[in-house]
Write a protein that holds these residues in place. Sequence first.
Motif, PDB file in Angstrom:
ATOM      1  N   MET A   1       2.067  96.261  -5.156  1.00 19.60           N
ATOM      2  CA  MET A   1       2.951  96.652  -4.059  1.00 19.60           C
ATOM      3  C   MET A   1       2.425  97.865  -3.319  1.00 19.60           C
ATOM      4  SD  MET A   1       7.015  96.470  -4.438  1.00 19.60           S
ATOM      5  CE  MET A   1       6.861  97.194  -6.029  1.00 19.60           C
ATOM      6  N   ASN A   2       1.301  98.418  -3.769  1.00 19.71           N
ATOM      7  CA  ASN A   2       0.842  99.644  -3.131  1.00 19.71           C
ATOM      8  C   ASN A   2       0.063  99.419  -1.848  1.00 19.71           C
ATOM      9  OD1 ASN A   2       2.022 101.646  -4.648  1.00 19.71           O
ATOM     10  ND2 ASN A   2       0.576 101.295  -6.326  1.00 19.71           N
ATOM     11  N   ARG A   3      -0.379  98.174  -1.623  1.00 25.32           N
ATOM     12  CA  ARG A   3      -1.005  97.883  -0.343  1.00 25.32           C
ATOM     13  C   ARG A   3      -0.037  97.079   0.522  1.00 25.32           C
ATOM     14  NH1 ARG A   3      -4.491  94.737  -2.153  1.00 25.32           N
ATOM     15  NH2 ARG A   3      -4.666  95.599  -4.243  1.00 25.32           N
ATOM     16  N   PRO A   4       0.645  97.742   1.440  1.00 26.23           N
ATOM     17  CA  PRO A   4       1.648  97.030   2.239  1.00 26.23           C
ATOM     18  C   PRO A   4       0.987  96.029   3.184  1.00 26.23           C
ATOM     19  CG  PRO A   4       1.357  99.256   3.051  1.00 26.23           C
ATOM     20  CD  PRO A   4       0.548  99.161   1.811  1.00 26.23           C
ATOM     21  N   TRP A   8       4.859  93.896   6.925  1.00 23.49           N
ATOM     22  CA  TRP A   8       5.725  94.980   6.453  1.00 23.49           C
ATOM     23  C   TRP A   8       5.581  96.201   7.354  1.00 23.49           C
ATOM     24  CZ3 TRP A   8       5.649  96.957   0.649  1.00 23.49           C
ATOM     25  CH2 TRP A   8       6.867  97.593   0.392  1.00 23.49           C
ATOM     26  N   LYS A   9       4.318  96.564   7.670  1.00 24.04           N
ATOM     27  CA  LYS A   9       4.074  97.724   8.519  1.00 24.04           C
ATOM     28  C   LYS A   9       4.665  97.527   9.911  1.00 24.04           C
ATOM     29  CE  LYS A   9       0.016  99.985   6.600  1.00 24.04           C
ATOM     30  NZ  LYS A   9      -1.452 100.045   6.656  1.00 24.04           N
ATOM     31  N   TYR A  11       7.164  95.663  10.629  1.00 27.42           N
ATOM     32  CA  TYR A  11       8.622  95.747  10.484  1.00 27.42           C
ATOM     33  C   TYR A  11       9.067  97.202  10.490  1.00 27.42           C
ATOM     34  CZ  TYR A  11      13.267  95.412   8.506  1.00 27.42           C
ATOM     35  OH  TYR A  11      14.612  95.535   8.307  1.00 27.42           O
ATOM     36  N   ILE A  12       8.331  98.058   9.760  1.00 27.61           N
ATOM     37  CA  ILE A  12       8.670  99.485   9.712  1.00 27.61           C
ATOM     38  C   ILE A  12       8.611 100.065  11.128  1.00 27.61           C
ATOM     39  CG2 ILE A  12       8.042 101.744   8.750  1.00 27.61           C
ATOM     40  CD1 ILE A  12       8.784  99.943   6.519  1.00 27.61           C
ATOM     41  N   PHE A  15      11.462  98.868  13.189  1.00 25.66           N
ATOM     42  CA  PHE A  15      12.702  99.473  12.713  1.00 25.66           C
ATOM     43  C   PHE A  15      12.908 100.849  13.334  1.00 25.66           C
ATOM     44  CE2 PHE A  15      14.865 102.286   9.738  1.00 25.66           C
ATOM     45  CZ  PHE A  15      16.057 101.615   9.577  1.00 25.66           C
ATOM     46  N   TYR A  16      11.843 101.661  13.334  1.00 28.54           N
ATOM     47  CA  TYR A  16      12.008 103.011  13.891  1.00 28.54           C
ATOM     48  C   TYR A  16      12.217 102.980  15.401  1.00 28.54           C
ATOM     49  CZ  TYR A  16      11.535 105.300   9.480  1.00 28.54           C
ATOM     50  OH  TYR A  16      11.784 105.721   8.204  1.00 28.54           O
ATOM     51  N   PHE A  18      13.906 100.588  16.889  1.00 25.47           N
ATOM     52  CA  PHE A  18      15.317 100.196  16.919  1.00 25.47           C
ATOM     53  C   PHE A  18      16.211 101.407  16.679  1.00 25.47           C
ATOM     54  CE2 PHE A  18      18.823  98.790  14.034  1.00 25.47           C
ATOM     55  CZ  PHE A  18      19.531  97.990  14.911  1.00 25.47           C
ATOM     56  N   LEU A  19      15.766 102.280  15.758  1.00 25.11           N
ATOM     57  CA  LEU A  19      16.562 103.443  15.394  1.00 25.11           C
ATOM     58  C   LEU A  19      16.675 104.432  16.554  1.00 25.11           C
ATOM     59  CD1 LEU A  19      17.798 103.768  12.628  1.00 25.11           C
ATOM     60  CD2 LEU A  19      15.899 105.215  11.969  1.00 25.11           C
ATOM     61  N   PHE A  20      15.583 104.578  17.316  1.00 23.65           N
ATOM     62  CA  PHE A  20      15.586 105.612  18.348  1.00 23.65           C
ATOM     63  C   PHE A  20      15.863 105.102  19.756  1.00 23.65           C
ATOM     64  CE2 PHE A  20      13.883 108.011  14.904  1.00 23.65           C
ATOM     65  CZ  PHE A  20      14.436 109.256  15.120  1.00 23.65           C
ATOM     66  N   ALA A  21      15.805 103.779  19.954  1.00 15.79           N
ATOM     67  CA  ALA A  21      16.017 103.232  21.293  1.00 15.79           C
ATOM     68  C   ALA A  21      17.333 103.707  21.935  1.00 15.79           C
ATOM     69  CB  ALA A  21      15.938 101.713  21.255  1.00 15.79           C
ATOM     70  N   PRO A  22      18.476 103.612  21.230  1.00 15.51           N
ATOM     71  CA  PRO A  22      19.725 104.022  21.886  1.00 15.51           C
ATOM     72  C   PRO A  22      19.724 105.494  22.295  1.00 15.51           C
ATOM     73  CG  PRO A  22      20.170 102.974  19.773  1.00 15.51           C
ATOM     74  CD  PRO A  22      18.694 103.115  19.864  1.00 15.51           C
TER      75      PRO A  22
END
Lengths: 279, 289
Positions: A1-4, A8-9, A11-12, A15-16, A18-22
């Motif tokens: 699991m240590n090599r994403p 996955w990357k 998605y991360i 996600f960020y 999405f978090l800051f858009a508003p």
Amino acid sequence: MNRPSLTWKLYIGAFYLFLFAPLLVVAVFAFNASPFPSPPWRGFTLEWFTGSGSIAGKPGVLVDPIWLESIGNSFRVAIPVALLAVLLGTVNAWVLERAEFRGKTFVAMMMLWPLVIPGVVLGISILAFFSRVANGLEDWLQTDLDFLRPGLPLVVLGQLSFILTIATLIIAARLRKFDRSLEEAAFDLGASRARVLRTVTLPFLKPALIGAGLVALLMSFENFNTTLMLVGSVAPLPITMYGQMREGASPAINAVSLLLMLGVGGIASVFALTSKAER
Amino acid sequence: MIAKPAQRLTLFLLLAPAILWLGLLIVLPHVEILVLSFSERVAPRVYAFGVGNYLEFFTEPLYWRTFARTAFMSILVTALTLVLAFPIALYIARVAQGRLKAMLLLLCLLPFWVSELVRTLGWMILLRETGVVSYVLRSIGLSSQPVELLYNDGAVILGLVYGGLLFMIVPLANALESLEPAVVEAGYDLGGSRWTVLRRIVIPHAMPGIVAGCIIVFMLTVGNFATPVLLGGKNGLWFTEQIYAQFITRFNWPQGAAFGMLLLLLSSAIVWLGLRLTGQSLGTTLKQA
């Protein structure tokens, strides 16, 4: 699991975004020279902050009495809430960490209880209870007791009901780490109880007291659910914002939101610095 | 322990603020709405004991449907938040190292220091007919007309999931933090696939965090007011709105008090059920959060 994996990357990253858009659009459209906070971009303006109202129709938030009064009202609530939360929270923390008595576990559990009650229910229960008290007392005393009716004093009590739990937890966590031999040493050196408290214990608690005060200030400033049930005609900032947002879109709301974000950012960084100093 | 009178006085003085706070602001107000919820108006300004307010809830479809809808959508929001937050928490706890890790966690925290109303305003600007998303869709040619994305269930769910994310990520990341890398490697060495290791080792280990996160997100969602009202408009139909309407708009306090008790019951019942199903206790759960 240590090599994403790449997915996955990605998605991360998404996600960020999405978090800051508003928050980003709120900030950007506070400077758009258009009567509505929506695209297209019509050029940069500070009209929504400092404008006189001659171009936009409404004055900018820094000169508009509606917004200035609301911000003032929020401070009139937040400062007493923060002071009471720190003062009473320190006493509560003492009860949790130092006192020994039967039923202590019960008291400790009761102190957590406000956190699991929906804010709206806290609001209506305090509204109903204090109205009954006011009705009873007014009949008996034959005077008006306006501070028990919806209004800023009741908002202070409503917000305090759950913010006090949080202040208590923050201060108790710090008090738990205190090395009591320091106090004993001070007593052995002949200091009085009051002096030990003033010169040894309270300085140790200081970061937590400041932290609890700032968190209380912030939570009070931003509380909406409980406040909504308890306001009278004098509205703190979130209530005014909500009213304006229901009425329709205006970049003035963006401007006031941006100011709020900057204020919160400032408080949050002070908080981060004090908690770093604590470690 | 036999306490001396002076000690008892000290203890009493220390306990006084807690007793006043919990008594006057929590216990008595809740007794008041419980009593109020069982009172019926029999004549102008005359009230008597009765279960009419609760009967009204079950006989008026708008009320119980809004209640059921709020409960169902809150469960859906909680599940969605968990699924969206899990990969993030796993990344923060297991993959990211040092400064990146601290930064990712801090970036998660930042938006939640900002008022719920500001975040909701952001979504309104993004989603409304004249908003940013609609504008982008038109300018890249995916749509020929403005698209209204606001005032529907999707927008409400989006806003509520957004509001719950932080409260899911933090307990999840805390729980995943304590997982031994050796245990995960052993799982792989024994021939487990990625999925098997996730399902049999990682998820069971994260269970306390999952329960804590779900409980907090559910409580916040059920009790939310501004997000469903502003993003859902007339279609928001959230139960807290009914409480507000009875108390403030219609001035029917006994009915509003009954609704308040029902909301409290719903939120407590789901929390209790969640704890029972997963065999967790409230103490460890709150510690996790």
